[in-house]
Each structure stands twice: as C-alpha cells, then as structure tokens.
Scaffold this motif. Structure first.
Motif, PDB file in Angstrom:
ATOM      1  N   GLY A 167      66.406 -17.631 155.364  1.00 59.16           N
ATOM      2  CA  GLY A 167      67.515 -18.329 156.069  1.00 59.16           C
ATOM      3  C   GLY A 167      67.497 -18.546 157.323  1.00 59.16           C
ATOM      4  N   HIS A 197      66.279 -20.250 160.977  1.00 54.98           N
ATOM      5  CA  HIS A 197      65.955 -21.576 161.754  1.00 54.98           C
ATOM      6  C   HIS A 197      65.052 -20.865 163.049  1.00 54.98           C
ATOM      7  CE1 HIS A 197      68.000 -24.389 159.278  1.00 54.98           C
ATOM      8  NE2 HIS A 197      68.725 -23.342 158.801  1.00 54.98           N
ATOM      9  N   ARG A 214      63.721 -26.246 161.983  1.00 58.41           N
ATOM     10  CA  ARG A 214      62.664 -25.164 161.544  1.00 58.41           C
ATOM     11  C   ARG A 214      61.437 -25.738 161.534  1.00 58.41           C
ATOM     12  NH1 ARG A 214      64.740 -23.527 156.090  1.00 58.41           N
ATOM     13  NH2 ARG A 214      66.310 -21.850 156.932  1.00 58.41           N
ATOM     14  N   GLY A 251      62.509 -20.172 155.072  1.00 57.98           N
ATOM     15  CA  GLY A 251      63.405 -20.799 153.766  1.00 57.98           C
ATOM     16  C   GLY A 251      64.123 -19.695 153.155  1.00 57.98           C
TER      17      GLY A 251
END
Ligand code: HSE
Length: 317
Positions: A78, A80, A45, A75
């Motif tokens: 969730g 990436h 990420r 974040g």
C-alpha cells in the motif's frame, strides 16, 4: 529527497529432483544486482527500469520481472512512490538457474528496505508474482532461494507462500553443467506444459517422502543420502528428461567421477551434481562437460550455497 539501496541475488537450482516447485538451492555460480532509488513523493505509483547492464543484459528481456515485482510490492504494501531501478544481469536466462527469479528477488530486497517492509511472506509473494512474468504462472522456489539464501523449502500456507531456510551441514559443493540454451523465451512454460496434470497417490507419496529425505540429509550432512534422494523423482524428471539434451550420459559421468547425485536444475537444460568438496565438484564438472561434448556447447561451474538477497542490502543516498 532520494534514498537508494542495492542488493545482490544469486542463481538457484529449483526442484532438486523430487522437490518440484517446493525446494531450491541458491548458489554462487552467478549473480544479479539491483540498485533501487525511491522518491517518496506520494501520489503516483511508478516503477521505471532506468538501465539494464551486465553480461546477460541483452538476453534478459529488459529485466521485466524486476519492474513487475516492485509494482507488486508497492501494491501489496500500500505504498505510493516513484521507484527507479538499475539492473545488472549476470545470471544467464533460459538455463534453469533462476535468472528471472533472482532479478525479482534483488529488486524486492532493495526496495523492501527503502519502504520499511519486513514481512517475509509479503516479499516472497511480490517477488513470485514478478517472476510469473517470465514463467507464466507464479512458483516461488527460485525467488525464495534467491531472497533467503541457501537451501529453502516453500509452500502455500493459508493462501500465502511461506519459505523456510533449511540448515545445511557438511561441505556441500555443486557442479553445474550449463549448456547454451536451445530456447530462452517461453522455455519454462514449455517445460511445465509437458508435466502430468495428476499422479497416483502412491507415486506422490514416494516423491514427497524422498524430498523429505533430501531435507533430512541436508540437515545431518549426509551427502550420500542427499544425492540418492535427489535422483528419486518419479514425476517431473521423467517427463522432462527427453527435452534435456544428454541428461543420462552427463549424470552417469558425474556419478562415475564421484558425485553423490545429479539431476535437472530447475526446468533445465542445466544439470546440477552434488559433491562433498571443491576438488570433487571440479572433477565432476570436468566429467560432465566431457560427456556433453557431442551434445552442444556448454560450460561447467563449481559453486557453493549462496547468501540471500535480503542479507545483502546496503542503503545509501
Ligand atoms: N519449479 C520450476 C519448474 C522452476 O520446474 O518449472 C522453473 O523456474
């Protein structure tokens, strides 16, 4: 494969007198733009600010709020991905015009569309956490206005920030007196440090009553009541007034020129006055500028309620 999106977020005036941290108005005075490109490779990420341009690029500290806001968004969602941001800064920082919040709002709006996240409260949370880089603690008023547009109310419900747009009737115009700031870095932090830690219940009740009158006035289009309510803050404005150069003469000049009310824009030093037409706002703006002439250098700008960053997103690539 790379997909990109761009979003525009406007300046805003938070508080509007009695609505400390819970009311803000997005206005067309200034704007920031963010272009976001995403490589959906999974794995790491990473958020990179590739460039910061525009008239306020140099003073805006590298648009760190945009990077942090997008990290928070990825974040919270969730996701990436690798995201590249290109920022165009048109909102001058350190003036109480929601500059850092707008950059965060534009970045979050652009990236939200790329990752398919629509949860308004989550977007607000991410943008607010991003903005906290500049303000020291998250407060969601500026980001909420820049994200959603117009006049917004925002408050935590069940531990999450929730914002709602308040319908505006009437031909609301604002005149902004925008001084050259005496301090940009850490200004909001300083202006929050002078506020009382607690207030008597009766004072709080009068204040939230006036913020509700302000909302009712916005809905009904009664600019006279809106202006009066805007000047009814007994908690925050009195504590900050000594740090806002020439607040009283500027306010008096705005009222004498026909404005319905005037108060500090956000944490200052800008001052916002409310008027009922472009002509009235221009007259108030000129009077405010003249009243400020012995106090430093400044400019005046007339603006109307602005659309939100979430409405502005274009996807391409
Ligand atoms: N509500 C905030 C304050 C806005 O007055 O401190 C500043 O960005």
């Amino acid at each position: 494969l790379t997909l990109c999106a761009r979003a525009t977020a406007y300046s805003s005036s938070a508080n509007l007198g009695p609505g400390y941290d819970v009311l803000a108005l997005a206005h067309t005075a200034f704007q920031d733009r963010v272009e976001a490109c995403i490589a959906r490779a999974g794995g790491e990420r990473r958020v990179e600010i590739v460039s910061v341009e525009g008239p306020e690029a140099e003073r805006s500290g590298g648009a760190a709020t945009a990077g942090r806001a997008v990290e928070e968004l990825l974040g919270l969602a969730g996701v990436h991905a690798r995201v590249e941001l290109r920022v165009w800064k048109g909102i001058p920082p350190g003036r109480g015009l929601g500059s850092s919040g707008a950059t965060a709002a534009a970045a979050v709006a652009a990236v939200s569309r790329l990752i398919g996240v629509e949860d308004a409260s989550l977007l607000l949370e991410a943008a607010g956490r991003g903005e906290a880089v500049a303000a020291g603690q998250p407060h969601y008023d500026n980001v909420a206005a820049s994200l959603q547009g117009g006049l917004v109310a925002v408050a935590p419900l069940s531990g999450r920030p929730v914002a709602a747009r308040i319908p505006l009737r009437g031909d609301l115009h604002v005149a902004l007196l925008v001084p050259e700031p005496y301090r940009v870095e850490g200004k909001t932090r300083l202006m929050r440090s002078v506020l009382p830690g607690s207030v008597p219940l009766q004072v709080a009740a009068r204040n939230y009553g006036r913020s509700l009158l302000l909302v009712a006035a916005a809905c009904s289009g009664s600019l006279r009541l809106l202006g009066e309510a805007l000047m009814g803050d007994e908690i925050v404005e009195p504590a900050r007034a000594p740090l806002i150069p020439c607040l009283e003469p500027v306010r008096r000049a705005a009222l004498e020129a026909g404005a319905y009310g005037a108060t500090i824009s956000g944490a200052g030093p800008s001052i916002i006055a409310v008027a009922g037409s472009r002509l009235e706002a221009e007259r108030a703006g000129r009077a405010m500028l003249e009243a400020y002439s012995g106090c430093g250098s400044a400019r005046s700008i007339v603006a109307v309620p602005a659309p939100g960053a979430l409405e502005s997103v274009e996807v391409y690539g």
